[in-house]
Write a protein that holds these residues in place. Structure first.
Motif, short mmCIF file in Angstrom:
data_model
loop_
_atom_site.label_atom_id
_atom_site.label_comp_id
_atom_site.label_asym_id
_atom_site.label_seq_id
_atom_site.Cartn_x
_atom_site.Cartn_y
_atom_site.Cartn_z
N THR A 30 0.87 -1.18 0.00
CA THR A 30 0.00 0.00 0.00
C THR A 30 0.90 1.22 0.00
O THR A 30 1.63 1.45 0.96
N ARG A 32 1.82 5.32 -0.63
CA ARG A 32 1.33 6.70 -0.65
C ARG A 32 2.01 7.47 -1.77
O ARG A 32 3.24 7.39 -1.94
N ILE A 80 -3.39 7.00 -3.02
CA ILE A 80 -2.87 5.69 -2.65
C ILE A 80 -2.87 4.77 -3.87
O ILE A 80 -3.83 4.78 -4.65
N LYS A 82 -2.41 0.67 -4.53
CA LYS A 82 -2.20 -0.68 -4.00
C LYS A 82 -1.60 -1.53 -5.10
O LYS A 82 -2.19 -1.69 -6.17
N LEU A 111 -6.69 9.04 -0.53
CA LEU A 111 -6.20 8.85 0.83
C LEU A 111 -7.36 8.61 1.79
O LEU A 111 -8.40 9.26 1.67
N ALA A 237 -0.44 5.69 5.21
CA ALA A 237 -1.60 6.52 4.90
C ALA A 237 -1.88 7.54 5.99
O ALA A 237 -2.24 8.68 5.71
#
Length: 265
Positions: A30, A32, A80, A82, A111, A237
């Motif tokens: 994950t 940022r 974000i 993934k 976010l 996050a």
């Protein structure tokens, strides 16, 4: 609008034979994104590389995934991403497919809207983490422990605390955990359970740079945690989030969490 890429191509479906669906056979990160760049990219790369080696995934897929991640980050700007690495389809039962055909999946999302203007409220989970040194530290696709732990609380809490099999406080369900014990920062080493979070690594590096007192501890119970002088949680996050309540008990806010929160706010 969310973007979903499979091996660099926009898609809406994935093969039902994919081993990620059948066995959780893969890894994820994950990540940022800020200003079109991947935050803390070297730390993500290090953890993902360890996962590739541990799960015996073809390393050529690692470089492709990193290229696609950087390109999508530039398009996203802020938010974000993934990144999911699956071993792909094939193989008889649990046997590894020969040759493997890893799949690279990237998903964008905004976010999370954490209420960071106030201290975090923590729930004390009954679910405990299993012990498996081979998988400890990695972000693999098997997350049933976290799903069971997350089912224990509702919207009145922001995060849950989980223990290892010995009953020692290990981490948060979605975050890593630090506390202050007699003026010394502490955290669980996570040698045989849990996730070595990227934000956790940034915090540890900063603690070392500032020469703040620190030690590993795998002997703090949930009851003892509530007696600590200060607690904070962290992930990429939320950044660093000081804790103001655990299990309904009010906690004091301290200088370490506040300083780290302001550093990465």
């Amino acid at each position: 609008m969310a973007v979903v890429l499979l091996n660099g191509v926009a898609v809406e479906t994935i093969a039902v034979t994919d081993r990620a669906l059948h066995y959780g056979d893969g890894l994820f990160e994950t990540v940022r994104i800020s200003g079109g760049s991947v935050c803390w990219l070297p730390s993500h790369c290090q953890r993902l590389w360890r996962g590739f080696e541990r799960l015996q995934l073809p390393l050529a897929s690692f470089d492709l995934a990193m290229d696609e991640l950087r390109q999508l980050a530039e398009q996203l700007g802020d938010g974000i991403i993934k990144l999911i690495i699956s071993r792909g389809s094939g193989g008889r039962g649990y046997a590894l497919p020969v040759p493997p055909q890893p799949q690279r999946i990237l998903l964008t999302r905004p976010l999370p809207d954490y209420p960071l203007s106030r201290p975090a409220r923590l729930f004390c989970c009954q679910t405990r983490l299993g012990q498996q040194p081979l998988l400890a530290g990695l972000k693999h696709l098997n997350r049933l422990e976290q799903i069971l732990a997350r089912s224990e609380w509702g919207d009145e809490y922001d995060e849950g605390v989980v223990c290892d099999q010995r009953g020692a406080v290990a981490e948060g369900v979605m975050s890593n955990l630090f506390w202050v014990n007699h003026g010394q920062l502490q955290s669980h080493p996570l040698h045989d359970c849990g996730v070595h979070g990227v934000m956790r690594q940034q915090v540890l590096t900063y603690i070392e740079q500032q020469q703040w007192p620190f030690s590993w501890s795998s002997q703090i119970s949930m009851a003892q945690l509530a007696q600590m002088e200060e607690i904070f949680i962290c992930n990429v996050a939320m950044g660093v989030w000081p804790v103001g309540e655990i299990g309904g008990r009010a906690m004091r806010l301290g200088p370490f969490g506040a300083a780290l929160r302001d550093l990465w706010s």
